[in-house]
Write a protein that holds these residues in place. Structure first.
Motif, PDB file in Angstrom:
ATOM      1  N   ARG A 116      -1.087 -22.586  24.313  1.00 33.03           N
ATOM      2  CA  ARG A 116      -0.873 -23.028  22.923  1.00 33.03           C
ATOM      3  C   ARG A 116       0.751 -23.109  22.895  1.00 33.03           C
ATOM      4  O   ARG A 116       1.232 -22.163  23.056  1.00 33.03           O
ATOM      5  N   PRO A 117       1.347 -24.061  22.256  1.00 38.31           N
ATOM      6  CA  PRO A 117       2.770 -23.993  21.849  1.00 38.31           C
ATOM      7  C   PRO A 117       3.339 -22.900  21.014  1.00 38.31           C
ATOM      8  O   PRO A 117       4.471 -22.558  21.137  1.00 38.31           O
ATOM      9  N   GLN A 118       2.347 -22.739  20.082  1.00 42.81           N
ATOM     10  CA  GLN A 118       2.869 -21.982  18.761  1.00 42.81           C
ATOM     11  C   GLN A 118       1.579 -21.019  18.467  1.00 42.81           C
ATOM     12  O   GLN A 118       0.467 -21.370  18.104  1.00 42.81           O
ATOM     13  N   VAL A 119       1.786 -19.661  18.401  1.00 44.33           N
ATOM     14  CA  VAL A 119       0.880 -18.652  18.080  1.00 44.33           C
ATOM     15  C   VAL A 119       2.151 -17.556  17.281  1.00 44.33           C
ATOM     16  O   VAL A 119       2.982 -17.418  17.710  1.00 44.33           O
ATOM     17  N   LEU A 120       1.441 -17.101  15.880  1.00 43.02           N
ATOM     18  CA  LEU A 120       2.336 -16.442  15.239  1.00 43.02           C
ATOM     19  C   LEU A 120       1.692 -15.049  15.310  1.00 43.02           C
ATOM     20  O   LEU A 120       0.606 -14.885  15.094  1.00 43.02           O
ATOM     21  N   ASN A 121       2.383 -13.863  15.532  1.00 39.39           N
ATOM     22  CA  ASN A 121       2.210 -12.590  15.538  1.00 39.39           C
ATOM     23  C   ASN A 121       2.798 -11.914  14.484  1.00 39.39           C
ATOM     24  O   ASN A 121       3.919 -11.689  14.199  1.00 39.39           O
ATOM     25  N   LEU A 122       1.781 -11.322  13.559  1.00 45.10           N
ATOM     26  CA  LEU A 122       2.170 -10.563  12.393  1.00 45.10           C
ATOM     27  C   LEU A 122       2.375  -8.957  12.859  1.00 45.10           C
ATOM     28  O   LEU A 122       1.158  -8.459  12.992  1.00 45.10           O
ATOM     29  N   VAL A 123       3.300  -8.560  12.730  1.00 42.66           N
ATOM     30  CA  VAL A 123       3.679  -6.978  13.148  1.00 42.66           C
ATOM     31  C   VAL A 123       3.437  -6.176  11.855  1.00 42.66           C
ATOM     32  O   VAL A 123       4.506  -6.361  11.014  1.00 42.66           O
ATOM     33  N   LEU A 124       2.613  -5.278  11.840  1.00 43.65           N
ATOM     34  CA  LEU A 124       2.525  -4.625  10.325  1.00 43.65           C
ATOM     35  C   LEU A 124       3.369  -3.178  10.662  1.00 43.65           C
ATOM     36  O   LEU A 124       3.541  -2.628  11.829  1.00 43.65           O
ATOM     37  N   THR A 125       3.759  -2.660   9.315  1.00 43.73           N
ATOM     38  CA  THR A 125       4.364  -1.277   9.534  1.00 43.73           C
ATOM     39  C   THR A 125       3.402  -0.101   9.854  1.00 43.73           C
ATOM     40  O   THR A 125       2.159  -0.407   9.816  1.00 43.73           O
ATOM     41  N   GLU A 126       4.333   0.962  10.244  1.00 42.48           N
ATOM     42  CA  GLU A 126       3.213   2.235  10.335  1.00 42.48           C
ATOM     43  C   GLU A 126       3.032   3.074   9.118  1.00 42.48           C
ATOM     44  O   GLU A 126       2.641   4.060   9.275  1.00 42.48           O
ATOM     45  N   ASP A 127       3.483   2.224   8.147  1.00 46.20           N
ATOM     46  CA  ASP A 127       3.609   3.227   6.670  1.00 46.20           C
ATOM     47  C   ASP A 127       1.925   3.665   6.323  1.00 46.20           C
ATOM     48  O   ASP A 127       1.188   3.087   6.587  1.00 46.20           O
ATOM     49  N   ALA A 128       1.886   5.029   6.106  1.00 46.06           N
ATOM     50  CA  ALA A 128       0.740   5.515   5.729  1.00 46.06           C
ATOM     51  C   ALA A 128       0.408   5.254   4.175  1.00 46.06           C
ATOM     52  O   ALA A 128       1.424   4.780   3.497  1.00 46.06           O
ATOM     53  N   GLY A 129      -0.712   5.760   3.742  1.00 45.75           N
ATOM     54  CA  GLY A 129      -1.151   5.687   2.226  1.00 45.75           C
ATOM     55  C   GLY A 129      -1.821   4.221   1.941  1.00 45.75           C
ATOM     56  O   GLY A 129      -2.428   3.471   2.850  1.00 45.75           O
ATOM     57  N   VAL A 130      -2.056   3.932   0.713  1.00 43.30           N
ATOM     58  CA  VAL A 130      -2.562   2.935   0.333  1.00 43.30           C
ATOM     59  C   VAL A 130      -1.662   1.789  -0.319  1.00 43.30           C
ATOM     60  O   VAL A 130      -0.798   2.001  -0.682  1.00 43.30           O
ATOM     61  N   ALA A 131      -2.190   0.461   0.172  1.00 40.59           N
ATOM     62  CA  ALA A 131      -1.402  -0.527  -0.537  1.00 40.59           C
ATOM     63  C   ALA A 131      -2.659  -1.645  -0.656  1.00 40.59           C
ATOM     64  O   ALA A 131      -3.754  -1.448  -0.139  1.00 40.59           O
ATOM     65  N   GLY A 132      -2.221  -2.733  -1.491  1.00 37.68           N
ATOM     66  CA  GLY A 132      -3.204  -3.421  -2.051  1.00 37.68           C
ATOM     67  C   GLY A 132      -2.759  -4.711  -2.705  1.00 37.68           C
ATOM     68  O   GLY A 132      -1.359  -4.773  -2.990  1.00 37.68           O
ATOM     69  N   THR A 133      -3.425  -5.695  -3.102  1.00 41.09           N
ATOM     70  CA  THR A 133      -3.175  -6.831  -3.733  1.00 41.09           C
ATOM     71  C   THR A 133      -4.227  -7.267  -4.726  1.00 41.09           C
ATOM     72  O   THR A 133      -5.515  -6.793  -4.602  1.00 41.09           O
ATOM     73  N   ALA A 134      -3.679  -7.898  -5.923  1.00 38.31           N
ATOM     74  CA  ALA A 134      -4.893  -8.321  -7.003  1.00 38.31           C
ATOM     75  C   ALA A 134      -4.515  -9.651  -7.479  1.00 38.31           C
ATOM     76  O   ALA A 134      -3.172  -9.678  -7.649  1.00 38.31           O
TER      77      ALA A 134
END
Length: 682
Positions: free
Chosen positions: A120-138
């Protein structure tokens, strides 16, 4: 006026051909890396909004309808790993990840991300942080259709990272409602005399809710595990009133009601462990789906029932997948990947079709292949190899052997074993600012089990036949891709391709005067695409960005009735999407337009074309009171375009070049407004 138009165009060409030094992104090997700071201007709340702002990248979603795991891949991975789920699409998965948890984004060729992405000519890799704790969206959305009540829906997700483990849970509720008005006009051909006028009003309600959970454990290099689960329930309802005025006939009022209910459960996971100098990964996935379909048409005049049709369908689908992959990053310059996939699929369908008399009594109508069980057992061993030949030059090879056992039982019986070799090869060359790729592969389309089943389309007053003898469409596909940056962080990308297709899957005649999905002869597909994504700062528009995507796919196959060349059924010849957005700190706005000429289904006795006025336009305005909160006002179908359908009928079929009846449909949904509040935390 010509100078006013010409200067920006000349400036754009000059900046593209002679770009200034220094770029917002960074090139690391074959990949382009965007640090989180690159996206600050757009103030993204979620990873989805962040991915949508990656220059020149177009999200290709998970194909939920493809059986098995390997061929269902999208073009996004997270921390180098593909999500071990099929039921959730990539937009849903990315929309649950807060943008603050994204460390960087990498975009590059598919080698290095697994067998599903090789070449495949294009693949996107999303690299997340190592941050601990809770995160979210609403998120809460209020949507107002042209007619009806304001509808509310939304989603919420939470991500907890503790030590080497991460836990996530998400709730989604979609509550779409659409109303449209229109008229169908039937005329004779070639004279054009009026036969009938139908004034229609459609109202649909399409709620769906799902809950999903996940657990992942990162024990270090090649020591990972993931577990995902999802349960979804949905219901689609349509109410249609149809005032029919035939010329010289009895005026009547037809009523159509559709009620579809569905439930789905999915459980999947994977585990990775070291083996030798490489790593071995086991993926397991199980999906179970139940659907019930109820439809009713009643013809009425002066309050009296004249007759009608009713249809009931109960459908069950089951899929179980096991995939094992061993990968060796590099040995003697070669990266190697060996593995295999085993899939078991089953579909059970029961269809009951009845004619309703004036007295309300029901008489069964026989359908060929109304009740059937379709089973498939498929195995796919594969090998992929790649190596760097020189600085900026890489070659990749792959070979997959597909063997499947397919059986159909019930109203018809069929049994066959299918075997295919699927080789592929790609050559990547990166020189200066250019990225070039040449790719060739043999593909085998999967069969849609629903094509084996006969089913009436009450909305269209026709019956789709089932075909137990259907075989997969295959093709040799060749694609050239060229890409380079322009205007700093902008990207221009072009593709040219040619596909040589065998056993073109289209529509063919079957018993009972029906047509069904089936196989034609050989065909061709010519492809040309252009993708342009440019910042407009240098043209004097602060925070501005323009995008344009053009796709031309010209298909050709010999029609079994006319014996003349035509396009494949259901394919759109061209697509043009263009957009502009401007981000100004706490405010942003933008406009997107979509244009295409529509598509045509070539059936046994009709040509059925769907199209709309162009362009279809959406616009939005966004306010960000703080970095965690986004308020978006959106208008869909801003130009209030109409949607059309043109049906041309032939007798007894299209081998007769002279049509006898023409039906023209107009529909109008009008402008739909929505207001969305999105909040992130953690």
């Amino acid at each position: 006026m010509s100078n006013l138009v010409g200067r920006p165009v000349l400036a754009l060409l000059a900046c593209a051909l002679f770009p200034a030094a220094g770029h917002a992104q960074e090139r690391v090997g074959a990949r382009t890396v965007y640090q989180a700071a690159f996206f600050t201007t757009f103030a993204p709340a979620t990873a989805l909004q962040l991915v949508q702002r990656v220059p020149g990248f177009q999200l290709e979603d998970i194909d939920q309808d493809v059986r098995g795991f390997g061929q269902a891949a999208g073009n996004v991975v997270i921390n180098g790993e593909r999500p071990s789920t099929k039921s959730d699409d990539l937009e849903t998965i990315l929309g649950r990840i807060p943008a603050a948890r994204v460390l960087r984004v990498e975009v590059g060729p598919g080698d290095g991300f697994g067998a599903e992405f090789a070449g495949r000519p294009q693949v996107l890799n999303l690299v997340l942080t190592e941050d601990a704790g809770v995160a979210g969206t609403a998120q809460l959305r209020l949507r107002r259709p042209f007619e009806g009540r304001i509808r509310a829906d939304g989603q919420a997700s939470a991500l907890l990272k503790r030590g080497r483990s991460s836990f996530n849970v998400a709730l989604d509720y979609n509550n779409d409602e659409i109303t449209d008005y229109g008229r169908d006009v039937l005329t004779t051909l070639p004279g054009g005399e009026l036969v009938e006028v139908r004034d229609k009003h459609n109202a649909t309600h399409d709620p769906e809710a799902n809950v999903s959970f996940g657990w992942s454990h990162d024990g270090g290099t090649d020591r990972k595990a993931n577990l995902n689960g999802r349960f979804a329930i949905g219901r689609f309802q349509l109410w249609q009133t149809n005032h029919v005025t035939p010329v010289g006939g009895q005026v009547r009022d037809d009523v159509l009601e559709q009620d579809y209910r569905g439930r789905q459960f999915e459980l999947g996971g994977d585990v990775t462990r070291p083996l030798g100098d490489g790593a071995i990964k086991l993926i397991l996935l199980a999906t179970r789906t139940d659907r019930d379909r109820e439809e009713l048409v009643l013809n009425q005049a002066s309050g009296q029932i004249l007759g009608g049709i009713s249809q009931l369908q109960h459908l069950k689908e089951a899929e179980s997948v096991a995939r094992l992959v061993w990968s060796l990053p590099s040995t003697s310059g070669w990266s190697v990947e060996l593995g295999g996939e085993a899939v078991m699929n089953r579909l059970d369908s029961e269809v009951d079709l009845y004619e309703i008399g004036a007295d309300g009594g029901q008489t069964p109508i026989d359908l060929p292949l109304a009740n059937a069980v379709v089973r498939e057992i498929r195995v796919e061993p594969f090998v992929n190899m790649g190596r760097k030949l020189a600085n900026g030059l890489r070659v990749d090879f792959g070979l997959t052997f597909e063997r499947s056992r397919l059986t159909v039982s019930g109203d018809a019986t069929a049994e066959r074993t299918l075997s295919y070799l699927k080789p592929k090869a790609s050559l990547d060359w990166r020189t200066g600012r250019w990225q070039l790729q040449a790719k060739a592969e043999r593909t085998v389309n999967q069969l849609n089990f629903g094509d084996f089943i006969s089913l009436a389309e009450l909305t269209n007053d026709r019956v789709n036949g089932g075909n137990a003898d259907l075989v997969p469409q295959t093709a040799w596909e060749f694609l050239l891709t060229a890409e380079r940056p322009i205007l700093g962080s902008g990207v221009i990308r072009g593709e040219l391709g040619m596909n040589f297709v065998q056993q073109v899957q289209d529509r063919v005649p079957v018993e009972g005067g029906l047509d069904a999905p089936g196989n034609l002869g050989s065909g061709r597909m010519r492809i040309a695409r252009l993708n342009l994504d440019v910042p407009l700062e240098r043209l004097g528009i602060p925070g501005g960005r323009a995008t344009m995507r053009f796709s031309l796919v010209d298909t050709e196959v010999q029609d079994p009735y006319t014996l003349k060349d035509r396009h494949f059924s259901g394919y759109t010849l061209w697509l043009l999407d263009a957009g502009f957005r401007q981000d100004l700190g706490r405010f942003a706005w933008g406009v997107d337009s979509y244009s295409n000429p529509g598509s045509t289904q070539f059936r046994r006795n009709e040509e059925d074309r769907n199209f709309r006025q162009n362009p279809f336009v959406e616009a939005f305005a966004e306010f960000r009171p703080d970095p965690r909160t986004t308020l978006t006002l959106r208008a869909e179908n801003l130009l209030d375009v109409k949607f059309y359908r043109e049906r041309t009928f032939f007798s007894p079929d299209r081998s007769n070049p002279e049509p006898f009846l023409h039906a023209f449909r107009t529909r109008q949904e009008h402008i739909t407004m929505s207001l969305t509040l999105k909040r992130t935390f953690g």
